[in-house]
Enzyme design. Structure first.
Site, mmCIF file in Angstrom:
data_model
loop_
_atom_site.group_PDB
_atom_site.id
_atom_site.type_symbol
_atom_site.label_atom_id
_atom_site.label_comp_id
_atom_site.label_asym_id
_atom_site.label_seq_id
_atom_site.Cartn_x
_atom_site.Cartn_y
_atom_site.Cartn_z
ATOM 1 N N LEU A 76 56.918 74.711 13.288
ATOM 2 C CA LEU A 76 55.865 74.448 13.996
ATOM 3 C C LEU A 76 55.876 73.043 14.232
ATOM 4 C CD1 LEU A 76 52.703 76.009 12.088
ATOM 5 C CD2 LEU A 76 53.333 76.188 14.521
ATOM 6 N N GLU B 191 42.588 75.670 11.931
ATOM 7 C CA GLU B 191 42.576 74.266 12.737
ATOM 8 C C GLU B 191 43.819 73.472 12.461
ATOM 9 O OE1 GLU B 191 40.830 73.959 15.136
ATOM 10 O OE2 GLU B 191 39.146 75.601 14.663
ATOM 11 N N CYS C 26 29.539 71.677 39.114
ATOM 12 C CA CYS C 26 30.830 70.956 38.643
ATOM 13 C C CYS C 26 31.062 69.857 39.586
ATOM 14 C CB CYS C 26 32.112 71.815 38.515
ATOM 15 S SG CYS C 26 33.540 70.915 38.182
ATOM 16 N N ASP D 15 37.987 68.291 21.515
ATOM 17 C CA ASP D 15 39.588 68.171 21.626
ATOM 18 C C ASP D 15 40.014 68.233 23.122
ATOM 19 O OD1 ASP D 15 39.097 70.846 22.726
ATOM 20 O OD2 ASP D 15 40.544 71.854 21.562
ATOM 21 N N TRP E 10 40.741 84.064 13.205
ATOM 22 C CA TRP E 10 39.882 83.040 12.573
ATOM 23 C C TRP E 10 38.353 82.873 13.105
ATOM 24 C CZ3 TRP E 10 44.660 82.222 14.715
ATOM 25 C CH2 TRP E 10 44.651 81.798 15.904
ATOM 26 N N CYS F 169 39.134 76.505 32.628
ATOM 27 C CA CYS F 169 39.333 75.033 33.103
ATOM 28 C C CYS F 169 40.637 74.615 32.596
ATOM 29 C CB CYS F 169 38.106 74.314 32.608
ATOM 30 S SG CYS F 169 38.029 73.026 33.639
ATOM 31 N N TYR G 254 37.706 66.038 14.499
ATOM 32 C CA TYR G 254 37.642 67.223 15.381
ATOM 33 C C TYR G 254 37.595 68.373 14.223
ATOM 34 C CZ TYR G 254 39.486 71.308 16.836
ATOM 35 O OH TYR G 254 39.610 72.825 17.006
HETATM 36 S S1 SF4 Z 1 34.850 74.778 38.714
HETATM 37 FE FE1 SF4 Z 1 34.976 72.839 37.442
HETATM 38 S S2 SF4 Z 1 34.644 73.712 35.570
HETATM 39 FE FE2 SF4 Z 1 35.331 75.365 36.833
HETATM 40 S S3 SF4 Z 1 37.160 75.546 36.470
HETATM 41 FE FE3 SF4 Z 1 37.038 74.261 38.330
HETATM 42 S S4 SF4 Z 1 37.282 72.116 37.514
HETATM 43 FE FE4 SF4 Z 1 36.676 73.308 35.729
#
Ligand code: SF4
Length: 363
Positions: free
Chosen positions: A82, A39, A210, A140, A26, A194, A122
């Protein structure tokens, strides 16, 4: 305290995406129908699980017209496994809406897309940005998590009011010249880098900026209040069989599994079946069976839905007479051969039972 929106954020995420993105069908298209299909399938579903379903649907129904013209049973059968079947029903309805109200072409603006059934903010943002490059940010679970961690937002992501806070930030971050790539990138970053548990902070390009990492709050963010405990339900299924045919019924609206097929259901507030109550109920329905007709269940089946925990047991009842038409109509039961049952859309729990009992062999 929070981090200020960082102008380098979008570029960093996009650079990361170009290096790490997964090749997914997609992502190779700007056809709004296929994007919408993906989606809908991927909501509450992992990519690995959703991918074969996407391929099956795209092959069976290459356009909204094809999907709109398909019988609902067929669509639900293809969707089987599903879960969240209202998505399939809404999807089918929306395809018909697209054909009837929009001449078969998807609306090309976020505001218009929102008018389609089952299309929330979304999905509308995803279609508008991926297919038409409209500058509207998607939100999301992945995006919530990335933004909460990188910018130190401690608003409860389960609270509807928090949405505005995250949307405002995402709208500030999304670049006008690459809204589609940015949206894909931030979702992919949340899915791969993340992640909810054990994010790869060590090799993260956003590590230095971060908030969660620099403040030791990676495990604490995002903040999400606990969902209410799922309601337990106890299903006692009566599987009536006569001359190799099994009596099934199509579930009505107003409860789970609308439009799917199951058996005669006696629901109670306990996993222990009260035989006397059941026999009276059956007798009142014109189905005269004795306790000795009930073959006790061999096992218990469990299925957890978002707000309900189903425990089901199946009692096979081999009838030496055919249920009369009036009784069948009243109980909405229809006899089906195993071949016919195979083609019916069924909850996964029913499917498991049929498979265990070797009633269906080709599953
Ligand atoms: S440093 Fe921050 S943005 Fe990067 S993976 Fe770790 S928590 Fe996520």
């Amino acid at each position: 305290m929070e981090n200020k929106p960082n102008p380098l954020f979008a570029q960093t995420i996009i650079d990361w995406y170009q290096r790490h993105k997964r090749a997914l069908p997609w992502r190779e298209t700007t056809d709004p129908y296929l994007i919408w299909l993906s989606e809908v399938i991927l909501q509450q579903t992992r990519v690995a699980q959703g991918l074969p379903y996407f391929q099956r649907f795209a092959e069976a129904y290459p356009t909204a017209q094809h999907l709109a013209a398909a019988p609902q049973d067929e669509v639900l059968r293809l969707w089987q496994g599903l879960g969240y079947y209202s998505r399939a029903r809404n999807m089918h309805h929306t395809a018909q809406q697209i054909v009837q109200e929009y001449g078969g072409a998807f609306p090309d603006r976020y505001d218009e897309l929102l008018k389609l059934r089952g299309v929330g903010s979304y999905t509308a943002a995803a279609i508008a940005s991926f297919a038409f490059r409209e500058k509207v940010a998607v939100l999301d679970g992945n995006v919530f998590r990335v933004l909460a961690r990188v910018f130190g937002l401690s608003d409860d992501i389960a609270a509807p009011a928090s949405r505005k806070v995250f949307q405002r930030l995402a709208d500030e971050l999304i670049p006008a010249d690459a809204p589609d790539t940015f949206n894909q990138a931030i979702m992919e970053f949340g899915a791969i880098q993340c992640t909810p548990v054990m994010p790869d902070c060590l090799f993260c390009p956003l590590q230095q900026s971060c908030f969660a990492f620099t403040h030791g709050l990676v495990q604490e963010l995002p903040v999400k209040s606990k969902a209410k405990a799922a309601r337990p339900r106890f299903f006692h299924y009566m599987v009536f069989e006569h001359e190799g045919q099994y009596y099934m019924r199509k579930r009505l609206s107003g409860d789970i599994w609308e439009g799917l097929y199951d058996f005669y259901l006696h629901e109670s507030d306990s996993k222990i079946l009260n035989i006397a109550t059941l026999l009276k109920e059956l007798n009142d329905a014109g189905i005269a069976v004795q306790e000795s007709h009930l073959l006790p269940p061999r096992k218990e089946y469990k299925h957890v839905l978002s707000h309900q925990k189903i425990t089901a047991r199946f009692y096979l009842i081999r009838l030496d007479f055919r249920l009369n038409e009036e009784v069948l109509q009243e109980a909405r039961l229809v006899p089906y051969s195993p071949e016919k049952i195979e083609a019916l859309p069924k909850p996964i729990l029913i499917n498991s039972y049929l498979k265990d009992e070797k009633i269906l062999l080709n599953l």
